[in-house]
Write a protein that holds these residues in place. Structure first.
Motif, short mmCIF file in Angstrom:
data_model
loop_
_atom_site.label_atom_id
_atom_site.label_comp_id
_atom_site.label_asym_id
_atom_site.label_seq_id
_atom_site.Cartn_x
_atom_site.Cartn_y
_atom_site.Cartn_z
N ALA A 557 0.83 -1.20 0.00
CA ALA A 557 0.00 0.00 0.00
C ALA A 557 0.86 1.25 0.00
O ALA A 557 1.92 1.30 0.63
N LEU A 558 0.39 2.26 -0.70
CA LEU A 558 1.09 3.54 -0.76
C LEU A 558 0.48 4.46 0.29
O LEU A 558 -0.45 5.22 0.03
N ASP A 559 1.02 4.39 1.53
CA ASP A 559 0.50 5.22 2.61
C ASP A 559 1.53 6.27 3.00
O ASP A 559 2.54 6.45 2.30
N SER A 560 1.30 6.97 4.10
CA SER A 560 2.21 8.05 4.49
C SER A 560 3.62 7.53 4.79
O SER A 560 4.61 8.19 4.48
N GLY A 561 3.70 6.33 5.39
CA GLY A 561 5.02 5.76 5.65
C GLY A 561 5.77 5.45 4.37
O GLY A 561 6.98 5.69 4.26
N ALA A 562 5.05 4.92 3.38
CA ALA A 562 5.67 4.63 2.09
C ALA A 562 6.12 5.91 1.41
O ALA A 562 7.17 5.94 0.75
N MET A 563 5.34 7.00 1.55
CA MET A 563 5.73 8.27 0.94
C MET A 563 7.05 8.77 1.51
O MET A 563 7.91 9.27 0.79
N ALA A 564 7.24 8.62 2.82
CA ALA A 564 8.51 9.04 3.43
C ALA A 564 9.67 8.21 2.89
O ALA A 564 10.76 8.74 2.63
N GLU A 565 9.46 6.92 2.69
CA GLU A 565 10.50 6.05 2.14
C GLU A 565 10.84 6.45 0.70
O GLU A 565 12.00 6.45 0.29
N ILE A 566 9.80 6.78 -0.07
CA ILE A 566 10.02 7.19 -1.45
C ILE A 566 10.87 8.46 -1.52
O ILE A 566 11.80 8.57 -2.32
N VAL A 567 10.57 9.43 -0.67
CA VAL A 567 11.32 10.68 -0.67
C VAL A 567 12.78 10.43 -0.30
O VAL A 567 13.70 11.00 -0.90
N GLU A 568 13.03 9.55 0.67
CA GLU A 568 14.41 9.26 1.06
C GLU A 568 15.15 8.54 -0.07
O GLU A 568 16.33 8.79 -0.31
N ARG A 569 14.46 7.65 -0.77
CA ARG A 569 15.08 6.99 -1.93
C ARG A 569 15.47 8.03 -2.98
O ARG A 569 16.54 7.93 -3.59
N PHE A 570 14.60 9.01 -3.17
CA PHE A 570 14.91 10.06 -4.15
C PHE A 570 16.16 10.83 -3.74
O PHE A 570 17.06 11.05 -4.55
N HIS A 571 16.22 11.27 -2.48
CA HIS A 571 17.40 12.02 -2.02
C HIS A 571 18.68 11.22 -2.26
O HIS A 571 19.68 11.77 -2.75
N ALA A 572 18.65 9.93 -1.90
CA ALA A 572 19.85 9.11 -2.01
C ALA A 572 20.28 8.93 -3.46
O ALA A 572 21.47 9.06 -3.80
N LEU A 573 19.33 8.64 -4.34
CA LEU A 573 19.68 8.41 -5.74
C LEU A 573 20.07 9.72 -6.42
O LEU A 573 20.97 9.74 -7.27
N HIS A 574 19.42 10.81 -6.06
CA HIS A 574 19.79 12.11 -6.62
C HIS A 574 21.24 12.43 -6.24
O HIS A 574 22.03 12.93 -7.07
N GLU A 575 21.61 12.14 -5.01
CA GLU A 575 22.98 12.41 -4.57
C GLU A 575 23.98 11.53 -5.31
O GLU A 575 25.07 11.97 -5.67
N GLN A 576 23.61 10.27 -5.55
CA GLN A 576 24.51 9.38 -6.29
C GLN A 576 24.74 9.90 -7.71
O GLN A 576 25.86 9.89 -8.22
N ARG A 577 23.65 10.37 -8.34
CA ARG A 577 23.75 10.80 -9.74
C ARG A 577 24.41 12.18 -9.88
O ARG A 577 25.11 12.43 -10.86
N THR A 578 24.16 13.09 -8.92
CA THR A 578 24.59 14.48 -9.10
C THR A 578 25.56 14.97 -8.03
O THR A 578 26.01 16.10 -8.11
N THR A 579 25.84 14.13 -7.03
CA THR A 579 26.76 14.41 -5.91
C THR A 579 26.18 15.37 -4.87
O THR A 579 26.90 15.79 -3.98
N PHE A 580 24.90 15.74 -4.95
CA PHE A 580 24.34 16.62 -3.92
C PHE A 580 22.88 16.29 -3.68
O PHE A 580 22.21 15.66 -4.50
N ARG A 581 22.40 16.71 -2.50
CA ARG A 581 20.97 16.64 -2.19
C ARG A 581 20.57 17.98 -1.60
O ARG A 581 21.40 18.71 -1.08
N LEU A 582 19.28 18.31 -1.69
CA LEU A 582 18.76 19.59 -1.22
C LEU A 582 17.73 19.37 -0.12
O LEU A 582 17.18 18.27 0.03
N GLY A 583 17.44 20.43 0.59
CA GLY A 583 16.37 20.39 1.58
C GLY A 583 15.05 20.86 1.03
O GLY A 583 14.10 21.06 1.78
N ALA A 584 14.98 21.05 -0.29
CA ALA A 584 13.78 21.57 -0.93
C ALA A 584 12.67 20.52 -0.98
O ALA A 584 12.91 19.33 -0.82
N ALA A 585 11.45 21.00 -1.22
CA ALA A 585 10.31 20.10 -1.39
C ALA A 585 10.51 19.24 -2.64
O ALA A 585 11.18 19.63 -3.59
#
Length: 685
Positions: A557-585
């Motif tokens: 199920a895609l609930d609020s807990g899953a949404m938090a996990e998705i956002v963290e996955r995005f930060h991690a993969l964005h940092e791998q691809r571009t070497t940085f992460r942001l605090g932006a929405a």
């Protein structure tokens, strides 16, 4: 019986698996560009395959990409929203070579007089702002037919959000022009970006008449031999197979069908070997292709471009394509001296006709294959098992055309051609690995195609890759990979929502709806619904960014807990691809759901082990030029006689009918229990 057929630029391959005995049959014939189906039928005859015994037939073809690059598709007309006639002409302002003052935009596939406007308008939310002028659609279709259009594309503004107007227009167009195929953008892609969506729809319409005729001819030729119609499938660029009828409706999805099969083969091979992080390298007669497979999966993208080069933006195709890179460097790549007196290799190829000079079919220009022959890396009496005896003197004459102007010996010129070919191939491997944030030293190189095993060890040394794997029958590996393919349907939908807990319920509902739609498409291929599963991804970005990062969505199920996990996955993969992460929405731009109908995959049998001494497989020796490592007397081994447990030390050459594996000095080869060659390159520290 399961059969896979792959048409390449130089050769047409076939792999047939007898599911009762486990026996594998192989065939390879020169591609027949004037009648592609003839080459397919020749491979069936060569492998002695009875069409009536075929339970699955999977076909990969270069027809679509060739039609686009050679401009042999149909004259196409476009119906679009009033005011958006010139979207194809305007394109994008960004381009690869920003300092090229001689730059010219690629000419649209549809000239301006065949791009007509229709009164209608949807808002970006899918609200009807202006009703569809149905009489205007009918007039537009008749006008396009009068101008000679043989295919029609329909692409309306914001149809990805609400396709009602577009679907009605397509319905009217089909009624008005029953003999012309009609492509509506909402039937091909449901992603935003008007230029990319229009380009994709136009290219689909452009190749549809040619693809339809070809696939119908292929179907008729096979069914006349006794093959059951429902058994016939086509390989898609996404890495899945689809029935012929589905392929005729959206042939643009076949633009990279052959290369997709090779990547699936690498994934399956990695599972057999227990290797999850791989770089695939497919070197054929015309091109070299490569992809990174991390965690046992290939990345699928919708940002593919036809004819993209470092100096040209090409033409976008917004359909799911396995993310691979391709260059014009293969066995048929032609060497020449440019206007500045420099030696160049590729991208022009000798192709299947006339082929390299050494084929003895009238080719006179020097190619990579001719250079490899003169350097002792190919056995002139054993090419394709001896069915094509190679002419060493013709190769020498061709290389001489390069050697004389450069004041080199023929051997030096041949060595120089291979050095340049290796440099081009190395740049390809760097493109898919280092430039995308991957360290090639952490990957295993899987080399296949007719030329992959010959060049792999040299390339591994350059990139400090520690292990090379050469699969069984490497020159047929793309076709073998197609036997690993599941039925597959993809759907990408633009959503544009913040990645916040409050969005979870709406996204979950849309995911369920999308999963049901793609699962229904897969089920039409005759698969048991119980064997259908879904893969879910999201394209995400920081608010305010232009480009996205693709994130795998968690199961369940895609609930609020899953949404938090998705956002963290995005930060991690964005940092791998571009070497940085942001605090932006963070926002979710689109959802990508793939439904896969699992098929039974063949598993190679285990071979009997043998003592370490490879003497039973040795068949002689010859002088091989290893460039800066020396010109050395090298033992030759017949691959069919190598068994698990045997060990071969380089320098050496392992020969089989359609490929040669070159071991450089210091290489150590062992044989896997299922026949793959495992080459350790200890000097790549």
């Amino acid at each position: 019986m399961r059969v896979a057929s792959d048409i390449g630029g130089t050769f047409t391959d076939l792999v047939a698996l007898d599911e009762e005995t486990g026996e594998l049959s192989l065939a390879k014939v020169p591609t027949t560009p004037d009648a592609l189906t003839r080459g397919v039928l020749q491979t069936l005859d060569s492998a002695q395959v009875e069409a009536a015994r075929i339970r699955y037939f999977i076909h990969g073809t270069t027809l679509i990409i060739n039609a686009l690059t050679e401009r042999t598709g149909a004259r196409t007309g476009l119906l679009t929203t009033r005011g958006f006639r010139d979207v194809l002409e305007i394109g994008r302002a960004n381009r690869p070579d920003i300092y090229n003052f001689a730059f010219r935009k690629p000419a649209p596939f549809v000239p301006r007089d065949l791009r007509l406007e229709v009164t209608e308008r949807m808002s970006h939310k899918g609200e009807v702002l202006t009703p569809l002028d149905e009489d205007g659609v009918r007039r537009g279709v008749r006008a396009l037919l009068d101008k000679g259009a043989r295919a029609i594309a329909v692409c309306f503004l914001h149809a990805y959000r609400n396709p009602a107007h577009e679907r009605r227009a397509a319905e009217l167009a089909r009624a008005e022009a029953p003999g012309a195929p009609v492509s509506a953008s909402s039937e091909i892609t449901r992603e935003w970006r008007e230029y990319e969506r229009t380009s994709t729809t136009v290219l689909n319409a452009y190749v549809q008449p040619l693809a339809g005729s070809y696939l119908r001819l292929l179907e008729r030729s096979l069914t006349e031999r006794g093959a059951p119609g429902p058994a016939l499938h086509v390989m898609q660029s996404s890495g899945g197979i689809t029935p012929l009828a589905e392929a005729r409706a959206a042939p643009i999805r076949l633009v990279e069908s052959g290369p997709a099969g090779s990547v699936l083969g690498a994934v399956a091979l990695g599972q057999l070997l227990g290797e999850r992080d791989l770089i695939s390298l497919d070197i054929g007669g015309t091109t070299a292709k490569s992809a990174v497979l991390q965690g046992g999966e290939a990345r699928v993208t919708t940002e593919y471009k036809v004819e993209w080069t470092p100096t040209s933006p090409g033409y976008p195709v917004m359909i799911p394509v396995i993310d691979l890179a391709e260059i014009g460097a293969g066995g048929g790549s032609i060497a020449r001296i440019d206007a500045a007196g420099r030696l160049e290799v590729g991208p022009r190829s000798a192709g299947a006709a006339p082929g390299p000079a050494c084929y003895g079919r009238g080719g006179e220009e020097p190619t990579t294959t001719d250079a490899s022959l003169l350097c002792g890396r190919i056995n002139p009496a054993y090419f394709l098992g001896g069915t094509i005896p190679l002419d060493v003197q013709a190769a020498r004459r061709a290389i001489g055309r390069i050697a004389a102007p450069l004041a080199l010996t023929e051997a030096e010129a041949a060595r120089g051609i291979l050095r340049l070919a290796h440099a081009t191939m190395e740049s390809l491997l760097r493109l898919v690995s280092l430039r995308r944030g991957f360290d090639p030293r952490e990957f295993t190189l899987v080399a296949f195609g007719g030329g992959g095993p010959m060049h792999a060890s040299a390339l591994a040394r350059s990139l400090r890759i520690r292990r090379v794997v050469v699969p069984v029958a490497p020159a047929h590996f793309s076709a073998w990979g197609m036997l690993m393919a599941d039925l597959r349907a993809d759907l990408v939908r633009t959503v544009m929502v913040r990645a916040e807990p409050t969005s979870a319920a709406a996204l979950a509902a849309l995911l369920r709806e999308t999963e049901l739609e793609v699962a229904a498409r897969v089920s039409r291929g005759g698969i048991d619904p119980g064997r259908v599963s879904a893969r879910r991804h999201a394209e995400m970005r920081y608010v305010g960014q232009e480009h996205t990062v693709k994130i795998p969505l968690p199961g369940g199920a895609l609930d609020s807990g899953a949404m938090a996990e998705i956002v963290e996955r995005f930060h991690a993969l964005h940092e791998q691809r571009t070497t940085f992460r942001l605090g932006a929405a963070v926002e979710i731009v689109s959802l990508h759901v793939a439904a896969l109908g699992a098929v039974d995959r063949p598993r190679p049998p285990r071979l009997e082990r043998a003592p370490p001494d490879p003497a039973p497989a040795r068949k002689g020796a010859r002088i091989v030029d290893f460039d800066d490592l020396g010109i050395l007397d090298s033992p030759l081994y017949e691959r069919a006689r190598l068994r698990p447990g045997m060990r071969v030390a380089g320098p050496a050459v392992v020969e089989e009918p359609a490929a040669s594996t070159v071991l450089y000095p210091g290489d150590r080869l062992t044989v896997h229990e299922q026949g793959s060659l495992l080459i350790d390159v200890p000097s790549a520290g």
